[in-house]
Design a protein around this motif. Structure first.
Motif: not given
Length: 169
Positions: A39-59
């Motif tokens: 939601t907050v880390f979107r692309p800002v050229a020349p950097f990509p945004g975060v599309s998802s988060v994997a492997n988070q098993t704890e809060t």
């Protein structure tokens, strides 16, 4: 026990941005610490945004949890929450970048601090790069203003999410 990426003798490149919100510190922190990264880390050229988060098993509410932010250019990074002080600050480190940062930095220590500011809060966010040998000049020079622009945009979106929560309350 986590081995910290950055030690007292390391020559790092730190970039800090800050922004205010009308939300009080406890509420700001409650929303900010577990915020949805895409939601907050979107692309800002020349950097990509975060599309998802994997492997988070704890809060994301104590030191120790790990996860893998996935970027919209197909790259990823390992992230670990290294410090957590309820209501005021948290820190994390990013290592094993699979994008261009893998050729510039051994990793990053990020830290968010939430402080009282009148009736609201001041959010201060620092990104501290540990440069690879011979790369500090790139991070401190041409890279820094581009990264600062990315951080300013992401922090502004964080504040939008925090303010939207205040409006719903």
């Amino acid at each position: 026990m986590t081995t910290l990426l950055i030690g007292p003798t390391d020559r790092t490149v730190a970039i800090t941005v800050q922004q205010r919100t009308r939300q009080r510190p406890p509420e700001t922190f409650r929303i900010l610490a577990p915020i949805d990264l895409p939601t907050v880390f979107r692309p800002v050229a020349p950097f990509p945004g975060v599309s998802s988060v994997a492997n988070q098993t704890e809060t994301w509410d104590h030191a120790g949890p790990r996860r893998n932010p996935q970027f919209d250019d197909g790259s990823q990074v390992d992230e670990e929450l290294t410090e957590y002080t309820e209501g005021s600050s948290f820190a994390y480190q990013l290592t094993n970048f699979t994008n261009v940062l893998s050729r510039l930095a051994a990793g990053v220590r990020g830290e968010f601090n939430v402080s009282p500011d009148g009736d609201g809060s001041l959010i201060r966010w620092t990104y501290e790069f540990k440069p690879l040998p011979g790369r500090r000049w790139i991070l401190a020079g041409p890279f820094a203003p581009l990264w600062r622009r990315y951080m300013v945009a992401a922090l502004a979106r964080c504040v939008q999410v925090i303010e939207a929560e205040k409006s719903r309350a």
